[in-house]
Design an enzyme around this catalytic site. Structure first.
Site, mmCIF file in Angstrom:
data_model
loop_
_atom_site.group_PDB
_atom_site.id
_atom_site.type_symbol
_atom_site.label_atom_id
_atom_site.label_comp_id
_atom_site.label_asym_id
_atom_site.label_seq_id
_atom_site.Cartn_x
_atom_site.Cartn_y
_atom_site.Cartn_z
ATOM 1 N N GLU A 188 0.801 -1.231 0.000
ATOM 2 C CA GLU A 188 0.000 0.000 0.000
ATOM 3 C C GLU A 188 0.832 1.278 0.000
ATOM 4 O OE1 GLU A 188 -3.095 0.430 -0.357
ATOM 5 O OE2 GLU A 188 -4.162 -1.359 0.226
ATOM 6 N N SER A 243 -33.766 -28.749 50.271
ATOM 7 C CA SER A 243 -33.025 -29.338 51.393
ATOM 8 C C SER A 243 -31.569 -28.903 51.466
ATOM 9 C CB SER A 243 -33.076 -30.869 51.282
ATOM 10 O OG SER A 243 -34.398 -31.342 51.418
#
Length: 677
Positions: free
Chosen positions: A82, A341
């Site tokens: 680029e 329980s």
């Protein structure tokens, strides 16, 4: 005439200076958009593993990215393809622009833009068209201004964070997650080339829509990188044969409910770190999904795994899947449900602490009326007289209610709060039904309670913060000896088929109407909790904690680690004897007192007192029938017919002293011995 020519150079210099000043002013006055980019908020583990990311307010996946966090070959390929003179130009590469202009003049169309990385950043910041002369002029102006304000490294970082990669993916870090399902630190040469190629035409080259175009563009980048010497010819040839990904990967969504809570706790923070273990979290989420396929669509599941000593949450599964038809958006580790329980071990531990019972004491399981309350066992069968150990393992109701009557529901509620729970009572006053689950608690609170049992009765505050360490300030809600007795009983619970007995101390629970199925357990290092039921609280016919949740509990432990950490051995003061060898007063668990006899009480020390260190502490009794049995912090002392005894205390802190007379009447006080100055 000749004099006029003498002024021409001066005029030219003056005009050039004016033009240069004008150009500089044009650049200096360029409107610079905001350079701070909103990025996706993230939740990570302590080691940096991404657990969950969130869309930005404009609907993009955009993760923070810096050049030093990205594979070096990718950066080298990017610049070679680029902007090979990136580090040498001032924002505009004149040679590249002239080349682009010549190509446009010869072909009649723009073949290449000649844009530098800085100009591309300018275009990303401005937005809009990239092909018109006016747009290119503004890009050049902003690029030059950026070069004046920022370093090359900062400009490159902006590109890495803003470059488009197709769809709503922006930035190299998000692209690596979406297209490669990995972070960007290590990329193959083919992966790096693909990521260089995508921003030029992000939609036309999307790998999931146009894999052939993506591959062609990638191969061009590889060719250019080989020509520039970034990669070798051999590497180039190998990279060409690597396939291009053809689907977009979802962003991680591990621990979604806990991640939401963490972000809410730090609303202004972009990255929040939590202390969970990503491997364990992934394993337990998979377990939850697998188990849910065995049940109808209305059933959900929640799991929680913690470290005993620190309270660090290793994994938190609020539901099996955050979306879908199973109310997965609800964090069921926080939902308040009846514990069934699972509170019974706390009752028995308090009874051991108060000298009301010992694991080998005998206790009656028979029909009893407690005012208007007449508890029944789950199967409707009474077992008669049996050992306390068996009563807890069989999860019988009448014995635990009888002990709760002796302890007092208010004391049980207080112990729950000291353990770090926030019980949600259906009324203003606790009753005996509290012991059987008549209260609202969360899975997180129950796991905290059981982790406290594993820690010798010391409250364990759960935390998702990284770097968790054991807190020295956690309160004692049960004596260490009583906590060991409870753990010893729970390790003898019948294990699911195929599981090794005795490695995990655990308890199951089923709430009234089969609405909630629970299993909570611990070994020497970890505590795990499982809840299963329907999020709307409607019954699940036939659901029991032992059948539904217990197998999941043992599977969860297996996914924590291959081997269990042993539970601790009995402390020196533990009475590991049979019923016949217990002190007379402990052979039968406490029953109701005879109201016609003056109530046994401890005259000194008074309950709740704070005593100074130094002098021996002499406990004194009022009333009662000798001989007397004394217990200090649950440990029996030598019997005596005297109404006073010297207490052998093991240092400063909270202490519990119990006295039992020949009739079985009991009295108890708790007090604090202060530390020396």
């Amino acid at each position: 005439m000749r004099r006029g020519w003498l002024f021409m150079p001066v005029l030219a210099l003056w005009s050039g200076a004016l033009a240069l000043d004008g150009f500089r002013h044009w650049v200096a006055t360029a409107p610079v958009p905001a350079l701070i980019t909103e990025t996706s908020r993230q939740v990570k583990t302590e080691d940096g593993t991404l657990l969950r990311a969130y869309l930005t307010s404009d609907g993009y996946w955009r993760l923070p990215a810096r050049a030093d966090e990205v594979d070096k070959t990718y950066v080298a390929m990017l610049l070679a393809y680029e902007d090979k003179r990136f580090h040498g130009h001032g924002g505009v590469d004149l040679r590249a622009l002239l080349r682009a202009a010549a190509q446009a003049a010869l072909s009649g169309e723009i073949r290449s833009g000649g844009s530098t990385i800085t100009m591309q950043v300018a275009r990303l910041l401005i937005g809009g068209s990239t092909r018109s002369f006016a747009a290119k002029r503004e890009q050049i102006r902003l690029a030059l201004a950026l070069e004046k304000r920022l370093t090359k490294r900062e400009i490159l970082d902006l590109y890495l964070q803003r470059a488009p990669f197709g769809g709503n993916i922006e930035g190299i870090a998000a692209a690596c997650r979406a297209w490669l399902a990995k972070p960007c630190r290590r990329l193959s040469r083919a992966e790096a080339a693909l990521l260089v190629a995508l921003p030029q035409s992000p939609e036309a080259r999307r790998p999931d829509h146009a894999s052939a175009a993506a591959k062609a563009a990638r191969d061009r980048v590889l060719h250019r990188a080989a020509l520039a010497g970034v990669i070798s010819p051999e590497t180039h040839d190998r990279a060409l044969s690597e396939p291009v990904p053809t689907r977009r990967h979802p962003f991680p969504k591990l621990a979604p409910h806990l991640s939401d809570r963490a972000l809410a706790a730090f609303p202004g923070q972009g990255v929040v770190r939590i202390g969970i273990d990503a491997r364990i979290q992934h394993g337990l989420e998979a377990l939850a999904r697998d188990r849910l396929t065995e049940h109808d669509g209305a059933v959900q599941i929640a799991l929680l795994a913690v470290e005993n000593d620190t309270g660090r949450i290793l994994a938190s599964v609020g539901s099996a899947g955050i979306t879908g038809p199973h109310a997965g958006f609800v964090d069921l580790t926080q939902a308040r449900r009846s514990p069934g329980s699972t509170l019974k071990p706390l009752v028995y531990g308090l009874a051991f602490d108060q000298g009301l019972a010992h694991p080998e004491s005998l206790i009656d399981d028979r029909p009893r009326q407690f005012g208007t309350y007449a508890p029944q066992n789950f199967d409707g069968v009474f077992r008669g007289r049996l050992r306390v150990r068996e009563a807890l393992q069989l999860s019988l109701n009448t014995p635990v209610v009888s002990l709760t009557e002796q302890i007092g529901p208010a004391r049980l509620l207080q112990a729950m709060k000291r353990a770090g729970m926030a019980p949600d009572l259906p009324g203003s006053t606790p009753g005996l039904a509290l012991a059987l689950g008549g209260v609202g608690v969360s899975l997180e609170e129950l796991v905290s309670l059981y982790a406290g049992l594993a820690n010798g009765g010391r409250a364990t505050a759960l935390t998702w913060a990284p770097g968790a360490v054991a807190s020295p300030e956690n309160r004692q809600f049960m004596g260490p000896l009583a906590a060991w007795y409870v753990a010893d009983i729970l390790r003898g619970m019948p294990s699911p088929i195929g599981s090794d007995k005795g490695e995990i101390a655990f308890k199951t629970g089923t709430s009234y109407g089969h609405r909630d199925a629970w299993a909570i357990g611990f070994d020497g290092a970890h505590t795990v909790g499982v809840w299963m039921g329907r999020p709307d609280g409607t019954p699940v016919p036939g659901a029991f904690g032992g059948d539904l949740a217990a197998p999941v509990l043992f599977e969860a432990f297996a996914r924590l680690s291959a081997r269990r950490t042993p539970l601790p051995p009995p402390p020196p003061e533990a009475l590991t004897v049979g019923t016949a060898q217990l002190p007379q007063a402990l052979r039968i668990a406490a029953g109701p007192e005879d109201a016609s006899v003056p109530k046994l009480s401890i005259a000194f020390p008074p309950s709740g007192a704070e005593l100074l260190p130094g002098a021996p502490i002499v406990a004194k009794l009022r009333h009662g029938t000798p001989p007397f049995t004394w217990l200090a912090n649950g440990q029996p002392l030598p019997g005596t017919r005297q109404r006073e005894t010297v207490l052998p205390l093991d240092g400063p802190g909270f202490h519990v002293v119990t006295a039992i007379d020949a009739r079985g009447a009991r009295a108890q006080v708790d007090f604090r011995l202060l530390a020396p100055d």
